[in-house]
Scaffold this motif. Structure first.
Motif, short mmCIF file in Angstrom:
data_model
loop_
_atom_site.label_atom_id
_atom_site.label_comp_id
_atom_site.label_asym_id
_atom_site.label_seq_id
_atom_site.Cartn_x
_atom_site.Cartn_y
_atom_site.Cartn_z
N ASP A 226 0.81 -1.22 0.00
CA ASP A 226 0.00 0.00 0.00
C ASP A 226 0.84 1.27 0.00
O ASP A 226 0.39 2.33 -0.45
N ASP A 227 2.07 1.19 0.53
CA ASP A 227 2.89 2.39 0.67
C ASP A 227 3.86 2.60 -0.48
O ASP A 227 4.78 3.42 -0.40
N ILE A 228 3.65 1.88 -1.61
CA ILE A 228 4.53 2.04 -2.77
C ILE A 228 3.91 3.05 -3.73
O ILE A 228 2.78 2.90 -4.18
N SER A 229 4.66 4.10 -4.04
CA SER A 229 4.16 5.16 -4.92
C SER A 229 4.28 4.75 -6.38
O SER A 229 4.95 3.77 -6.73
N PHE A 230 3.69 5.56 -7.27
CA PHE A 230 3.66 5.24 -8.69
C PHE A 230 5.06 5.17 -9.30
O PHE A 230 5.34 4.30 -10.12
N HIS A 231 5.97 6.09 -8.87
CA HIS A 231 7.29 6.10 -9.51
C HIS A 231 8.08 4.83 -9.19
O HIS A 231 8.88 4.37 -9.99
N TYR A 232 7.81 4.25 -8.01
CA TYR A 232 8.47 2.98 -7.70
C TYR A 232 7.98 1.89 -8.66
O TYR A 232 8.75 1.03 -9.08
N LYS A 233 6.69 1.93 -8.96
CA LYS A 233 6.14 0.91 -9.86
C LYS A 233 6.77 1.00 -11.24
O LYS A 233 7.05 -0.02 -11.88
N SER A 234 7.02 2.22 -11.72
CA SER A 234 7.64 2.37 -13.03
C SER A 234 9.10 1.90 -13.01
O SER A 234 9.61 1.37 -13.99
N GLU A 235 9.77 2.08 -11.85
CA GLU A 235 11.15 1.62 -11.73
C GLU A 235 11.22 0.09 -11.74
O GLU A 235 12.11 -0.49 -12.37
N VAL A 236 10.28 -0.55 -11.05
CA VAL A 236 10.24 -2.01 -11.06
C VAL A 236 9.95 -2.51 -12.47
O VAL A 236 10.55 -3.50 -12.93
N ASN A 237 9.05 -1.83 -13.18
CA ASN A 237 8.76 -2.22 -14.56
C ASN A 237 10.01 -2.13 -15.43
O ASN A 237 10.23 -2.98 -16.30
N GLU A 238 10.81 -1.08 -15.20
CA GLU A 238 12.06 -0.94 -15.97
C GLU A 238 13.02 -2.08 -15.67
O GLU A 238 13.66 -2.63 -16.57
N LEU A 239 13.10 -2.46 -14.39
CA LEU A 239 13.96 -3.59 -14.02
C LEU A 239 13.49 -4.88 -14.70
O LEU A 239 14.30 -5.67 -15.19
N LEU A 240 12.18 -5.09 -14.71
CA LEU A 240 11.64 -6.28 -15.35
C LEU A 240 12.03 -6.33 -16.82
O LEU A 240 12.41 -7.38 -17.35
N THR A 241 11.95 -5.19 -17.47
CA THR A 241 12.31 -5.12 -18.88
C THR A 241 13.78 -5.42 -19.09
O THR A 241 14.16 -6.19 -19.99
N GLN A 242 14.64 -4.83 -18.25
CA GLN A 242 16.08 -5.02 -18.40
C GLN A 242 16.52 -6.45 -18.09
O GLN A 242 17.48 -6.95 -18.67
N LEU A 243 15.81 -7.10 -17.16
CA LEU A 243 16.21 -8.44 -16.75
C LEU A 243 15.81 -9.52 -17.75
O LEU A 243 16.37 -10.62 -17.72
N ASN A 244 14.87 -9.23 -18.61
CA ASN A 244 14.45 -10.23 -19.60
C ASN A 244 15.64 -10.61 -20.49
O ASN A 244 16.22 -9.75 -21.17
N ASN A 245 16.03 -11.88 -20.46
CA ASN A 245 17.11 -12.42 -21.29
C ASN A 245 18.45 -11.72 -21.07
O ASN A 245 19.27 -11.62 -21.98
N ILE A 246 18.69 -11.24 -19.85
CA ILE A 246 19.93 -10.50 -19.57
C ILE A 246 21.16 -11.37 -19.75
O ILE A 246 22.24 -10.90 -20.13
N SER A 247 21.04 -12.69 -19.51
CA SER A 247 22.21 -13.58 -19.62
C SER A 247 22.75 -13.65 -21.05
O SER A 247 23.92 -13.97 -21.26
N LYS A 248 21.91 -13.33 -22.04
CA LYS A 248 22.34 -13.38 -23.44
C LYS A 248 23.21 -12.19 -23.83
O LYS A 248 23.75 -12.15 -24.93
N THR A 249 23.32 -11.20 -22.93
CA THR A 249 24.08 -9.99 -23.24
C THR A 249 25.48 -10.00 -22.64
O THR A 249 26.20 -9.01 -22.73
N GLY A 250 25.87 -11.12 -22.00
CA GLY A 250 27.18 -11.18 -21.38
C GLY A 250 27.21 -10.63 -19.97
O GLY A 250 28.27 -10.38 -19.41
N ILE A 251 26.03 -10.45 -19.38
CA ILE A 251 25.94 -9.93 -18.02
C ILE A 251 25.50 -11.04 -17.07
O ILE A 251 24.52 -11.75 -17.32
N LEU A 252 26.24 -11.20 -15.98
CA LEU A 252 25.83 -12.06 -14.88
C LEU A 252 25.20 -11.14 -13.84
O LEU A 252 25.88 -10.31 -13.23
N PHE A 253 23.90 -11.25 -13.65
CA PHE A 253 23.17 -10.35 -12.75
C PHE A 253 22.97 -11.02 -11.39
O PHE A 253 22.44 -12.13 -11.30
#
Length: 364
Positions: A226-253
């Motif tokens: 309940d205490d998570i603001s909208f901008h946090y939600k957009s940041e999590v969405n960005e992380l989700l996008t970046q993490l998709n198939n990240i291992s194929k880019t030579g990055i160990l996350f």
């Protein structure tokens, strides 16, 4: 998720280099009893103990013995493709040593993890779940298994999550980029979202790279709270996008957190974070090394570090640093050296933050 740990007696055998007793003890705790069932009656525990055995044998240069045990595991669990991959990776390690480099001498310890004393249970898990796939991607392709995408180190504070990640990067020969919430802060709307993208773009440029996110619960909080603001939600969405198939880019996350239950569940989904690894308090051998490091440059006399380590169960590295500081203050006030009795008196009266009950609070 259950946390498996092996008895302290085993760690003491290993530290004292009594390898025959260590291997015998491992066989004893994973033996079949009169009812025909494993003593622990827990397949996960048995496989965990098996990984520990293989890791120890390889560290001591008994590569072929390690391979034999890996072959046995693959035979016992034919449906576990990763066991077969691990077996093949050990074969490759034996057969593909650089020209002119002899195989390790049996019984002679190799510095496979320089700077990381003990913690063999964690090393065994990391070896199979991180090092094998990232050093043998062709085996994953051969067995038609998807490469792991990301990992989460979780557990109580002060137990060395960042140090282990940094050591892993050195072991793999990867660039290491460490990010904290402060590195991503911005006063602009969607500014943090842009900073996240910049971090991943920079990691791709430096690939192969280990990208480490610390205090991950602050970067990827649960969006259902309940205490998570909208901008946090957009940041999590960005992380989700970046993490998709990240291992194929030579990055160990790898992300780290003390509060795994506060992380957004979508990020912990397979395909983004594939494996969560518990990093608990240092074991017997690791505590000894931590005390030795803390005592460097201090006014010390003879200290029985094994005895002090025995007294320090549940101590984190942060706890050890604190008691060493207190021992130094006491020694200076008495104009004496720090010896076993003085340090032991501080340890005896110190109450660590962790115990069995509190440790369970950090588990999944």
């Amino acid at each position: 998720m259950k946390k498996w740990t092996l008895p302290s007696k085993l760690h003491r055998y290993v530290y004292k280099k009594d390898i025959d007793k260590a291997l015998g003890f491992l066989s004893k705790i994973t033996a079949i009893n009169e009812t025909g069932l494993f003593k622990e009656n827990d397949e996960g525990y048995l496989r965990f103990a098996g990984a520990f055995r293989v890791q120890l044998l390889m560290e001591l240069g008994y590569y072929r013995e390690a391979l034999a045990w890996a072959c046995l595991e693959a035979e016992l669990y034919p449906d576990n493709v990763r066991a077969a991959i691990f077996k093949e990776s050990i074969k490759n390690k034996i057969n593909n040593l650089p020209p002119g480099q002899p195989q390790p001498s049996a019984g002679k310890k190799t510095e496979d993890w320089p700077g990381v004393a003990g913690m063999r249970e964690i090393k065994a898990v990391i070896e199979q779940d991180i090092i094998v796939p990232f050093t043998n991607p062709e085996l994953y392709k051969k067995y038609k298994v998807a490469m792991p995408n990301g990992y989460l180190f979780y557990g109580p504070p002060g137990c060395g999550k960042t140090f282990i990640a940094n050591s892993l990067a050195k072991k793999l020969g990867y660039h290491f980029i460490s990010i904290t919430p402060a590195d991503l802060g911005s006063t602009y709307v969607h500014g943090t979202q842009l900073e996240i993208k910049k971090v991943f773009d920079e990691a791709k440029k430096q690939a192969p790279c280990l990208l480490f996110f610390d205090e991950f619960e602050s970067i990827a909080p649960n969006r259902n709270s309940d205490d998570i603001s909208f901008h946090y939600k957009s940041e999590v969405n960005e992380l989700l996008t970046q993490l998709n198939n990240i291992s194929k880019t030579g990055i160990l996350f790898i992300a780290a957190t003390n509060y795994i239950k506060n992380i957004d569940t979508a990020i912990l989904r397979p395909g983004r974070i594939d494996k969560s690894i518990f990093i608990g308090p240092p074991d017997f051998e690791s505590r000894i090394e931590s005390y030795r490091l803390q005592m460097q440059g201090r006014p010390i006399s003879k200290i029985n570090y094994e005895y002090i380590s025995e007294m320090s169960e549940y101590f984190t590295h942060a706890d050890i640093e604190l008691v060493c500081n207190e021992a130094t203050k006491l020694a200076l006030s008495k104009k004496s050296l720090i010896d076993t009795d003085l340090l032991g008196s501080i340890v005896h009266n110190y109450q660590p933050q962790l115990n069995d009950e509190k440790l369970n609070e950090y588990l999944l």
